[in-house]
Design a protein around this motif. Sequence first.
Motif, PDB file in Angstrom:
ATOM      1  N   THR A 116       0.922  -1.304   0.151  1.00 15.69           N
ATOM      2  CA  THR A 116      -0.068   0.062  -0.035  1.00 15.69           C
ATOM      3  C   THR A 116       0.912   1.183   0.127  1.00 15.69           C
ATOM      4  O   THR A 116       1.839   1.320   0.684  1.00 15.69           O
ATOM      5  CB  THR A 116      -0.922  -0.007   1.123  1.00 15.69           C
ATOM      6  N   VAL A 117       0.530   2.314  -0.957  1.00 16.22           N
ATOM      7  CA  VAL A 117       1.419   3.465  -1.271  1.00 16.22           C
ATOM      8  C   VAL A 117       0.447   4.718  -0.867  1.00 16.22           C
ATOM      9  O   VAL A 117      -0.782   4.671  -1.196  1.00 16.22           O
ATOM     10  CB  VAL A 117       1.725   3.560  -2.430  1.00 16.22           C
ATOM     11  N   ARG A 118       1.206   5.794  -0.204  1.00 12.43           N
ATOM     12  CA  ARG A 118       0.427   7.061   0.072  1.00 12.43           C
ATOM     13  C   ARG A 118       1.338   7.856  -0.672  1.00 12.43           C
ATOM     14  O   ARG A 118       2.756   8.127  -0.360  1.00 12.43           O
ATOM     15  CB  ARG A 118       0.229   7.249   1.401  1.00 12.43           C
ATOM     16  N   ILE A 119       0.550   8.838  -1.184  1.00  7.21           N
ATOM     17  CA  ILE A 119       1.342  10.158  -1.938  1.00  7.21           C
ATOM     18  C   ILE A 119       0.764  11.362  -1.475  1.00  7.21           C
ATOM     19  O   ILE A 119      -0.554  11.447  -1.690  1.00  7.21           O
ATOM     20  CB  ILE A 119       1.588   9.903  -3.543  1.00  7.21           C
ATOM     21  N   THR A 120       1.580  12.397  -0.880  1.00  4.93           N
ATOM     22  CA  THR A 120       0.847  13.589  -0.297  1.00  4.93           C
ATOM     23  C   THR A 120       1.238  14.587  -1.549  1.00  4.93           C
ATOM     24  O   THR A 120       2.629  14.903  -1.693  1.00  4.93           O
ATOM     25  CB  THR A 120       1.400  14.059   0.870  1.00  4.93           C
ATOM     26  N   MET A 121       0.420  15.307  -2.124  1.00  3.26           N
ATOM     27  CA  MET A 121       0.636  16.145  -3.238  1.00  3.26           C
ATOM     28  C   MET A 121       0.298  17.535  -3.123  1.00  3.26           C
ATOM     29  O   MET A 121      -1.015  17.723  -2.518  1.00  3.26           O
ATOM     30  CB  MET A 121      -0.026  15.487  -4.615  1.00  3.26           C
ATOM     31  N   THR A 122       1.079  18.646  -3.003  1.00 10.67           N
ATOM     32  CA  THR A 122       0.916  19.749  -2.877  1.00 10.67           C
ATOM     33  C   THR A 122       0.796  20.783  -4.130  1.00 10.67           C
ATOM     34  O   THR A 122       2.048  20.655  -4.741  1.00 10.67           O
ATOM     35  CB  THR A 122       1.677  20.364  -1.754  1.00 10.67           C
ATOM     36  N   ASN A 123      -0.063  21.410  -4.552  1.00 13.56           N
ATOM     37  CA  ASN A 123      -0.044  22.442  -5.605  1.00 13.56           C
ATOM     38  C   ASN A 123       0.436  23.626  -5.267  1.00 13.56           C
ATOM     39  O   ASN A 123      -0.307  24.509  -4.881  1.00 13.56           O
ATOM     40  CB  ASN A 123      -1.544  22.504  -5.983  1.00 13.56           C
ATOM     41  N   ASP A 124       1.851  23.973  -5.337  1.00 12.84           N
ATOM     42  CA  ASP A 124       2.453  25.257  -4.918  1.00 12.84           C
ATOM     43  C   ASP A 124       2.509  25.965  -6.230  1.00 12.84           C
ATOM     44  O   ASP A 124       3.742  26.515  -6.447  1.00 12.84           O
ATOM     45  CB  ASP A 124       3.815  24.793  -4.290  1.00 12.84           C
ATOM     46  N   THR A 125       1.410  25.985  -6.944  1.00  9.73           N
ATOM     47  CA  THR A 125       1.455  26.825  -8.373  1.00  9.73           C
ATOM     48  C   THR A 125       0.275  27.637  -8.075  1.00  9.73           C
ATOM     49  O   THR A 125      -0.664  27.488  -7.200  1.00  9.73           O
ATOM     50  CB  THR A 125       1.594  26.000  -9.432  1.00  9.73           C
ATOM     51  N   ALA A 126       0.102  28.552  -9.340  1.00 10.46           N
ATOM     52  CA  ALA A 126      -1.110  29.391  -9.267  1.00 10.46           C
ATOM     53  C   ALA A 126      -2.256  28.908 -10.151  1.00 10.46           C
ATOM     54  O   ALA A 126      -3.368  29.520 -10.505  1.00 10.46           O
ATOM     55  CB  ALA A 126      -0.597  30.792 -10.009  1.00 10.46           C
ATOM     56  N   TRP A 127      -1.971  27.496 -10.624  1.00  7.85           N
ATOM     57  CA  TRP A 127      -3.022  26.938 -11.493  1.00  7.85           C
ATOM     58  C   TRP A 127      -3.359  25.789 -11.200  1.00  7.85           C
ATOM     59  O   TRP A 127      -2.876  25.037 -10.472  1.00  7.85           O
ATOM     60  CB  TRP A 127      -2.089  26.914 -13.004  1.00  7.85           C
ATOM     61  N   PRO A 128      -4.626  25.214 -11.727  1.00  3.59           N
ATOM     62  CA  PRO A 128      -5.062  23.695 -11.309  1.00  3.59           C
ATOM     63  C   PRO A 128      -4.502  22.955 -12.146  1.00  3.59           C
ATOM     64  O   PRO A 128      -3.827  23.003 -13.301  1.00  3.59           O
ATOM     65  CB  PRO A 128      -6.502  23.814 -11.764  1.00  3.59           C
ATOM     66  N   HIS A 129      -4.233  21.716 -11.421  1.00  2.00           N
ATOM     67  CA  HIS A 129      -3.553  20.628 -12.330  1.00  2.00           C
ATOM     68  C   HIS A 129      -4.481  19.319 -12.197  1.00  2.00           C
ATOM     69  O   HIS A 129      -5.031  18.823 -11.014  1.00  2.00           O
ATOM     70  CB  HIS A 129      -2.347  20.226 -11.479  1.00  2.00           C
ATOM     71  N   GLY A 130      -4.585  18.417 -13.079  1.00  2.14           N
ATOM     72  CA  GLY A 130      -5.259  16.987 -12.988  1.00  2.14           C
ATOM     73  C   GLY A 130      -4.338  16.027 -13.282  1.00  2.14           C
ATOM     74  O   GLY A 130      -3.883  15.585 -13.991  1.00  2.14           O
ATOM     75  N   MET A 131      -4.021  15.528 -11.800  1.00  2.00           N
ATOM     76  CA  MET A 131      -2.814  14.649 -11.680  1.00  2.00           C
ATOM     77  C   MET A 131      -3.538  13.122 -12.054  1.00  2.00           C
ATOM     78  O   MET A 131      -4.390  12.643 -11.328  1.00  2.00           O
ATOM     79  CB  MET A 131      -2.311  14.578 -10.402  1.00  2.00           C
ATOM     80  N   HIS A 132      -2.933  12.299 -12.778  1.00  2.00           N
ATOM     81  CA  HIS A 132      -3.307  11.179 -13.387  1.00  2.00           C
ATOM     82  C   HIS A 132      -2.269  10.206 -13.214  1.00  2.00           C
ATOM     83  O   HIS A 132      -0.925  10.323 -13.412  1.00  2.00           O
ATOM     84  CB  HIS A 132      -3.463  11.089 -15.028  1.00  2.00           C
TER      85      HIS A 132
END
Length: 462
Positions: free
Chosen positions: A383-399
Amino acid sequence: MTRLNRRQFHQSLLASAAAASLPTFASAEATPILNARVSSARLAPAKYPETRIWGYDGLTPGPVLRARQGERMTLLFRNDLPQASSVHWHGIRIENAMDGVAGMTQSAVEPGADFLYDFALPDAGTYWYHPHNRTYEQMARGLYGALIVDEATGAPEVDLDEVLLLDDWRLTDEAQIAEGFGNMRDWSHGGRIGNWITVNGDGAWARDVPRHSRMRLRLINTANARIFSLDTKGLEGWVLALDGMPLEAPQPLGDLVLAPAQRADLIVDVIADEGEEAFLVSVESDGGYAIAAFPVGGAVRQERLAEPTALPPNPVPALGDLGTARHAELRMEGGAMGGMRGAMMGGQMTDMRDMAAQGKVWAFNGMADMGDTPLIDASRGETVRITMTNDTAWPHGMHLHGHHFRQIAADGTLGPMRDTVLMTRGETVEIAFVADNPGDWLLHCHMLEHSAGGMMTWLRVS
């Protein structure tokens, strides 16, 4: 909702290009051929010339590929484009060698060459296929199609099963696809946003339906970067699945947001009166606009059907102990107004000016594009966990390729299984999944200009 005006949404252009269907693969006597080639489509009224497009079998969208859960899909991809290409089977948990990522799971298929794709279909649901080489250009030229895997048992009772691929196009005054695919403003901002929206290649898509008919609408956002905010009028129903994976229970249909690459399976009843129209609506900053219409004539039954039950679950392994799960963090950086001064590229620190000169304006964890070391190297079944932080000014669709994940809320509750998650500016999202599919798998932003501009990394399951 302030207005519904299909003619004013785009004042100069109409479109008409419908998706076709191939036979079920299990019954085909010969290996079907999926041919990518230059073609043309009537994306504008008759007074305009046809638009030159790139399409599978010369169509945009390409043919609807359809099979049943548990079957194999076998087809020969033939590339007659002027560029190398490949086919990625988005959302299907298939063997790594069949994932279609040029330069990672296979070599790009050169012009005039072909490649045999052959893989099992473990999960029922709504999926799609598209190129994974110069994706930002090839998809913008029309190269994509739907892949539907029907339930082996337990399919819902519906009167109509409709696949709706939502897209936007950037067209010139001559109704041709605008060039400028390397436009750095697109790459560093929100991506390539079009000026003309279609459903199944049609800017005025419509389907006649009777009152009280029940439809399964399979919505797929195939746009390069546009986030669709959707509503309905004259339709009432439920969300049954997201990104191909059934929800544990149907959820009442309200406002629906689809990032690029995301999908939703809806069950909707036509409640508009005879002689009226029901609509699928794109909610824009200045109001709502119908992008698909359902003129209502007659009645299929006197009363609506009973509320649907959940779709049969797909065989995705349950998460293990999250407290002991392997964990990684991913920080998104760069883009316009992002403040990133530079990132690692090709093994050396590179300032933003030199990065931009090479078409790179985004980074993950201080690195543009993929490095030699995976973000995570997991053992199969872990089992894997990934914490993702959007430190940008734009939305992102992570696939995430090859797997579906669940989002972990702040209170520890688990969201529905998805393969793409939309992250807004400043947002932190944690996902978890079981790494049960061996191979090297991409994790990237599906705003295609962002991915090409550096927003990609990879995982290894060994």
